[in-house]
Design a protein around this motif. Structure first.
Motif, short mmCIF file in Angstrom:
data_model
loop_
_atom_site.label_atom_id
_atom_site.label_comp_id
_atom_site.label_asym_id
_atom_site.label_seq_id
_atom_site.Cartn_x
_atom_site.Cartn_y
_atom_site.Cartn_z
N LEU A 55 -1.71 1.65 -2.68
CA LEU A 55 -2.31 0.10 -3.15
C LEU A 55 -1.54 -0.66 -3.03
CD1 LEU A 55 -3.06 1.06 -7.14
CD2 LEU A 55 -4.94 0.82 -5.16
N ASP A 56 -1.96 -1.63 -2.39
CA ASP A 56 -0.80 -3.26 -2.46
C ASP A 56 -0.20 -3.47 -3.77
OD1 ASP A 56 -2.41 -5.05 -3.15
OD2 ASP A 56 -2.66 -5.62 -1.20
N GLU A 57 1.07 -4.63 -3.43
CA GLU A 57 1.71 -5.64 -4.17
C GLU A 57 0.73 -5.71 -5.19
OE1 GLU A 57 5.70 -6.22 -1.88
OE2 GLU A 57 3.59 -6.39 -1.65
N GLU A 58 -0.59 -6.42 -5.13
CA GLU A 58 -1.74 -7.20 -5.65
C GLU A 58 -2.92 -5.78 -6.32
OE1 GLU A 58 -3.18 -10.64 -3.97
OE2 GLU A 58 -1.74 -10.91 -3.00
N ASP A 59 -2.13 -4.56 -6.45
CA ASP A 59 -3.23 -3.50 -7.15
C ASP A 59 -4.93 -3.77 -5.99
OD1 ASP A 59 -2.29 -1.89 -8.74
OD2 ASP A 59 -3.08 -2.68 -10.56
N GLY A 133 2.70 -0.31 -4.12
CA GLY A 133 3.43 -1.41 -3.44
C GLY A 133 3.54 -2.00 -1.97
N ALA A 134 2.35 -0.99 -1.39
CA ALA A 134 2.20 -1.15 -0.05
C ALA A 134 2.45 -2.64 0.13
CB ALA A 134 1.01 -0.66 0.50
N ARG A 135 3.10 -2.86 1.74
CA ARG A 135 2.81 -3.98 1.99
C ARG A 135 3.02 -3.93 3.59
NH1 ARG A 135 9.27 -5.76 0.15
NH2 ARG A 135 8.36 -7.55 -1.62
N GLU A 136 2.17 -4.92 4.36
CA GLU A 136 2.20 -5.15 5.20
C GLU A 136 3.62 -5.10 6.87
OE1 GLU A 136 -0.88 -7.27 8.88
OE2 GLU A 136 -1.29 -7.68 6.81
N VAL A 137 3.67 -3.87 7.30
CA VAL A 137 4.62 -4.28 7.92
C VAL A 137 5.09 -4.21 9.58
CG1 VAL A 137 6.30 -3.42 6.10
CG2 VAL A 137 5.07 -1.61 7.26
N ALA A 138 3.18 -4.09 10.34
CA ALA A 138 3.42 -3.13 11.81
C ALA A 138 1.28 -4.10 12.02
CB ALA A 138 3.54 -1.80 11.80
N PRO A 154 -9.31 -4.07 -4.64
CA PRO A 154 -9.48 -3.73 -6.37
C PRO A 154 -9.42 -3.01 -6.67
CG PRO A 154 -10.11 -6.07 -6.03
CD PRO A 154 -10.60 -5.71 -4.88
N TRP A 155 -8.49 -1.59 -7.31
CA TRP A 155 -8.80 -0.87 -7.59
C TRP A 155 -10.44 -0.25 -8.24
CZ3 TRP A 155 -8.82 1.43 -12.09
CH2 TRP A 155 -8.12 1.29 -12.40
#
Length: 190
Positions: A55-59, A133-138, A154-155
């Protein structure tokens, strides 16, 4: 008597029919505990697989849509793949697959379950991982046979897709339900 029937079969011989970078197909001559000869009995030997419910930071759930030749259509799936030959840690492999297929990393990745994709014919295991809390990093770093579109869903909507047939990979449906039941307290059915 029951315990004796449930013990492993006697493998009289085994031969490899196909071995390449994708699959090993083995034919065994087995004799069951009741004395029934099964020859050949086919076993698919894959490397272990890992799939990530992230899940990213926006769930929102990170999913990948890609063409799957077996069904001849695009399939909405969890990011993941096989553990490479040098890998033994599903968490490291999952973090690598998540980064390669989605460009995201998560600070909290945990192992939820080790399951068999099909205990009758497959020798490998599936590891389901969960992270928040997944974030785009690459940027994406895809294998030569992969063309992937990343979708952030959304989950709760992803769960509805899984239960309503919008996700056709049955393993991924099960893995998603397991992860959301453990992480979000989702209850399915009565």
């Amino acid at each position: 008597m029951t315990d004796d029937i449930l013990r492993p079969w006697d493998v009289r011989s085994s031969r490899t029919l196909v071995r390449d970078r994708w699959i090993n197909l083995r034919a065994d001559h087995c004799v069951t505990r009741r004395g029934v000869s099964l020859d050949p009995y086919y076993v698919l030997e894959y490397d272990d697989w890992v799939h990530v419910v992230a899940l990213d930071e926006e769930d929102r759930l990170l999913m990948v849509r890609q063409y799957r030749h077996g069904v001849g259509a695009a399939s909405l799936e969890l990011p993941g793949g096989k553990l490479d030959a040098h890998e033994s840690d599903p968490l490291a492999a999952g973090a690598r697959e998540l980064l390669e297929e989605t460009g995201h990393a998560t600070p909290s990745l945990r192992h939820l379950a080790r399951l068999s994709p099909n205990p009758a014919t497959h020798s490998n295991w599936i590891h389901v991982l969960y992270g928040e809390g997944a974030r785009e990093v690459a940027p994406l770093n895809l294998d030569s046979g992969e063309d992937i579109v990343v979708e952030r869903i959304p989950w709760r909507e992803a769960l509805e897709l899984a239960l309503g047939g919008g996700i056709v990979n049955s393993q991924h449906v099960g893995l998603l339900v397991i992860a959301l039941a453990q992480a979000k307290g989702v209850k399915i059915g009565g």
